[in-house]
Design a protein around this motif. Structure first.
Motif, mmCIF file in Angstrom:
data_model
loop_
_atom_site.group_PDB
_atom_site.id
_atom_site.type_symbol
_atom_site.label_atom_id
_atom_site.label_comp_id
_atom_site.label_asym_id
_atom_site.label_seq_id
_atom_site.Cartn_x
_atom_site.Cartn_y
_atom_site.Cartn_z
ATOM 1 N N ASP A 275 21.802 70.915 -32.499
ATOM 2 C CA ASP A 275 22.502 69.954 -33.353
ATOM 3 C C ASP A 275 22.951 68.787 -32.479
ATOM 4 O OD1 ASP A 275 22.173 71.379 -35.671
ATOM 5 O OD2 ASP A 275 24.016 72.517 -35.405
ATOM 6 N N GLU A 276 22.096 67.788 -32.401
ATOM 7 C CA GLU A 276 22.274 66.734 -31.401
ATOM 8 C C GLU A 276 23.491 65.874 -31.646
ATOM 9 O OE1 GLU A 276 22.042 62.654 -30.063
ATOM 10 O OE2 GLU A 276 21.479 63.258 -32.079
ATOM 11 N N TRP A 277 23.707 65.430 -32.902
ATOM 12 C CA TRP A 277 24.783 64.449 -33.078
ATOM 13 C C TRP A 277 26.185 65.015 -32.887
ATOM 14 C CZ3 TRP A 277 28.760 64.617 -36.417
ATOM 15 C CH2 TRP A 277 28.628 65.333 -37.604
ATOM 16 N N PRO A 278 26.481 66.264 -33.249
ATOM 17 C CA PRO A 278 27.839 66.744 -32.958
ATOM 18 C C PRO A 278 28.146 66.755 -31.463
ATOM 19 C CG PRO A 278 26.787 68.154 -34.567
ATOM 20 C CD PRO A 278 25.723 67.260 -34.026
ATOM 21 N N ARG A 279 27.112 66.888 -30.640
ATOM 22 C CA ARG A 279 27.342 66.919 -29.204
ATOM 23 C C ARG A 279 27.529 65.524 -28.619
ATOM 24 N NH1 ARG A 279 23.207 70.764 -26.498
ATOM 25 N NH2 ARG A 279 24.683 70.413 -24.787
ATOM 26 N N ARG A 280 27.443 64.504 -29.463
ATOM 27 C CA ARG A 280 27.710 63.150 -28.993
ATOM 28 C C ARG A 280 29.197 62.907 -28.743
ATOM 29 N NH1 ARG A 280 24.287 59.798 -33.507
ATOM 30 N NH2 ARG A 280 22.288 60.904 -33.280
ATOM 31 N N TYR A 281 30.056 63.816 -29.199
ATOM 32 C CA TYR A 281 31.482 63.643 -28.901
ATOM 33 C C TYR A 281 31.718 63.633 -27.392
ATOM 34 C CZ TYR A 281 32.795 64.140 -33.792
ATOM 35 O OH TYR A 281 32.948 63.940 -35.151
ATOM 36 N N LEU A 282 30.988 64.468 -26.660
ATOM 37 C CA LEU A 282 31.121 64.451 -25.205
ATOM 38 C C LEU A 282 30.670 63.108 -24.649
ATOM 39 C CD1 LEU A 282 31.803 65.893 -22.566
ATOM 40 C CD2 LEU A 282 29.471 66.821 -22.552
ATOM 41 N N THR A 283 29.596 62.571 -25.189
ATOM 42 C CA THR A 283 29.139 61.246 -24.774
ATOM 43 C C THR A 283 30.211 60.198 -25.050
ATOM 44 O OG1 THR A 283 26.836 61.830 -25.230
ATOM 45 C CG2 THR A 283 27.367 59.485 -25.121
ATOM 46 N N ALA A 284 30.825 60.263 -26.231
ATOM 47 C CA ALA A 284 31.871 59.299 -26.578
ATOM 48 C C ALA A 284 33.046 59.413 -25.613
ATOM 49 C CB ALA A 284 32.332 59.525 -28.007
ATOM 50 N N TYR A 285 33.370 60.620 -25.207
ATOM 51 C CA TYR A 285 34.457 60.831 -24.243
ATOM 52 C C TYR A 285 34.076 60.302 -22.864
ATOM 53 C CZ TYR A 285 37.376 63.571 -20.998
ATOM 54 O OH TYR A 285 38.208 63.979 -19.984
ATOM 55 N N GLU A 286 32.895 60.653 -22.416
ATOM 56 C CA GLU A 286 32.483 60.273 -21.066
ATOM 57 C C GLU A 286 32.276 58.771 -20.923
ATOM 58 O OE1 GLU A 286 30.254 64.364 -19.564
ATOM 59 O OE2 GLU A 286 29.047 62.792 -20.524
ATOM 60 N N THR A 287 31.942 58.096 -22.015
ATOM 61 C CA THR A 287 31.751 56.644 -21.963
ATOM 62 C C THR A 287 33.013 55.868 -22.326
ATOM 63 O OG1 THR A 287 30.880 56.678 -24.231
ATOM 64 C CG2 THR A 287 29.276 56.786 -22.428
ATOM 65 N N GLY A 288 34.121 56.570 -22.508
ATOM 66 C CA GLY A 288 35.404 55.910 -22.690
ATOM 67 C C GLY A 288 35.692 55.437 -24.095
ATOM 68 N N LEU A 290 36.444 57.548 -26.916
ATOM 69 C CA LEU A 290 37.516 58.320 -27.549
ATOM 70 C C LEU A 290 38.003 59.398 -26.613
ATOM 71 C CD1 LEU A 290 36.148 61.219 -28.363
ATOM 72 C CD2 LEU A 290 35.548 60.095 -30.481
ATOM 73 N N ASP A 291 39.119 59.988 -26.980
ATOM 74 C CA ASP A 291 39.653 61.141 -26.270
ATOM 75 C C ASP A 291 40.448 61.967 -27.274
ATOM 76 O OD1 ASP A 291 40.252 62.947 -24.291
ATOM 77 O OD2 ASP A 291 41.179 61.503 -22.929
ATOM 78 N N TYR A 292 40.865 63.134 -26.818
ATOM 79 C CA TYR A 292 41.698 64.016 -27.618
ATOM 80 C C TYR A 292 43.130 63.893 -27.092
ATOM 81 C CZ TYR A 292 41.786 67.702 -31.117
ATOM 82 O OH TYR A 292 41.977 68.403 -32.275
ATOM 83 N N TYR A 293 44.099 63.823 -28.004
ATOM 84 C CA TYR A 293 45.475 63.516 -27.614
ATOM 85 C C TYR A 293 46.471 64.449 -28.304
ATOM 86 C CZ TYR A 293 43.477 59.038 -26.102
ATOM 87 O OH TYR A 293 42.718 58.075 -25.485
ATOM 88 N N VAL A 294 47.604 64.633 -27.654
ATOM 89 C CA VAL A 294 48.806 65.185 -28.287
ATOM 90 C C VAL A 294 49.858 64.080 -28.290
ATOM 91 C CG1 VAL A 294 50.641 66.900 -28.183
ATOM 92 C CG2 VAL A 294 48.309 67.552 -27.554
ATOM 93 N N LEU A 295 50.374 63.757 -29.459
ATOM 94 C CA LEU A 295 51.460 62.784 -29.592
ATOM 95 C C LEU A 295 52.708 63.518 -30.052
ATOM 96 C CD1 LEU A 295 48.765 61.037 -29.951
ATOM 97 C CD2 LEU A 295 50.242 59.374 -31.072
ATOM 98 N N THR A 296 53.822 63.257 -29.407
ATOM 99 C CA THR A 296 55.094 63.873 -29.783
ATOM 100 C C THR A 296 56.138 62.783 -30.016
ATOM 101 O OG1 THR A 296 55.710 64.151 -27.454
ATOM 102 C CG2 THR A 296 54.637 66.006 -28.541
ATOM 103 N N ALA A 297 57.127 63.091 -30.839
ATOM 104 C CA ALA A 297 58.197 62.147 -31.149
ATOM 105 C C ALA A 297 59.395 62.919 -31.680
ATOM 106 C CB ALA A 297 57.728 61.110 -32.163
ATOM 107 N N ALA A 298 60.515 62.238 -31.755
ATOM 108 C CA ALA A 298 61.749 62.818 -32.282
ATOM 109 C C ALA A 298 62.285 61.938 -33.402
ATOM 110 C CB ALA A 298 62.799 62.948 -31.179
ATOM 111 N N ALA A 299 62.967 62.561 -34.347
ATOM 112 C CA ALA A 299 63.573 61.838 -35.461
ATOM 113 C C ALA A 299 65.026 61.499 -35.169
ATOM 114 C CB ALA A 299 63.506 62.675 -36.742
#
Length: 300
Positions: A275-288, A290-299
């Motif tokens: 399944d070639e296109w789902p594995r493009r996420y690594l390409t998107a990461y390696e080429t800058g 997208l990335d995966y993030y955790v965002l935190t905040a307080a109310a």
């Protein structure tokens, strides 16, 4: 079978009206196509997983059990950002089948966990998948003994219109759902509204790194082109949370624990490796892009 259902063709009509506030593509993917049944999402979770806590050497063959563990560990990573008061209320926005809600209830000790999803099919699946836990939780009311199980419930509602009173939630979490949100400012305002003063927010998903990257992503990844995902820019997401009145907004990139091991798992599975296109996420990461993030905040 792909990581996500095949991209919608231009002639593909929606199968009936979309649920309120949901684009047709999102409605189909989480409705009749039921993304949680795709083999790459083992165990019924729907996320790329966080792989850093897996036991054993990092280069070993990855198994289906590892895949499920990675998906659970993404919830543990997010829930671990909270210091949830005993008996407090946790809200999962975009809960899907509610498996993360069940994990939160079992492992993190809140008094109540509320799962919220905008798709009625997902709420129905969550109630079915967690029927025993719902039944066991039904009698655990405020004032019950400390050893009683916490309460669990599932609500139909949109992220930008949360059907809960002001100041009713101690912590709000969202795991791999915000990439679908069309109205991020609305979600941020609602999160600030339903959180009690001092309450905490944590969300995790993949975001574009820059506006230029956001423009480039639809050419690489079909979910951005067919209307399933929105290429939100991470700094703009953080700014949106702050503009809604949330404070202490912090961004942490965790792509080193997501993209390469996820792709390696896909490559090691005979039914997934081609399944070639789902594995493009690594390409998107390696080429800058997208990335995966955790965002935190307080109310408040």
């Amino acid at each position: 079978m792909t990581q996500q259902p095949p991209p919608a063709g231009p002639a593909e009509p929606p199968d009936g009206p979309a649920p309120p506030d949901l684009p047709d593509r999102v409605a189909r993917v989480y409705g009749e196509l039921d993304l949680s049944t795709v083999p790459a999402f083992a165990g019924g979770f729907i996320n790329f997983g966080y792989w850093m806590a897996l036991p054993g050497p990092g280069d070993r063959q990855l198994t289906r059990a590892d895949r499920v563990r990675s998906e659970e560990d993404l919830y543990r990573l997010v829930l671990g950002t909270f210091d949830l008061p005993r008996g407090g209320t946790a809200l999962d926005v975009g809960c899907g089948r509610g498996l993360g809600c069940a994990l939160a209830l079992r492992e993190f000790g809140p008094g109540t966990v509320i799962g919220l999803d905008a798709h009625p099919d997902q709420i129905a699946r969550a109630r079915e998948a967690n029927a025993e836990l719902l039944a066991a939780s039904a009698d655990a009311r405020p004032g019950a003994s400390a050893d009683a199980p916490g309460r669990l419930e599932f609500l139909l509602g949109a992220a930008q219109d949360i059907p809960l009173p002001d100041g009713s939630v101690d912590c709000l979490f969202s795991v791999e759902a915000a990439q679908h949100f069309r109205d991020l400012p609305g979600f941020a305002r609602e999160a600030a509204r339903v959180l009690r003063p001092g309450g905490r927010l944590a969300l995790t998903t993949f975001f574009a790194r820059t506006r230029a990257a956001a423009r480039a992503l639809p050419a690489l990844l079909p979910p951005y082109a067919d209307g399933l995902d929105v290429p939100h820019v991470v700094d703009e997401v953080a700014g949106t949370l702050a503009a809604a009145g949330l404070r202490e907004v912090r961004v942490r990139a965790i792509g080193d624990g997501v993209w390469e091991p996820y792709d390696r798992y896909m490559a090691q599975q005979p039914e997934l490796r081609d399944d070639e296109w789902p594995r493009r996420y690594l390409t998107a990461y390696e080429t800058g892009l997208l990335d995966y993030y955790v965002l935190t905040a307080a109310a408040g």
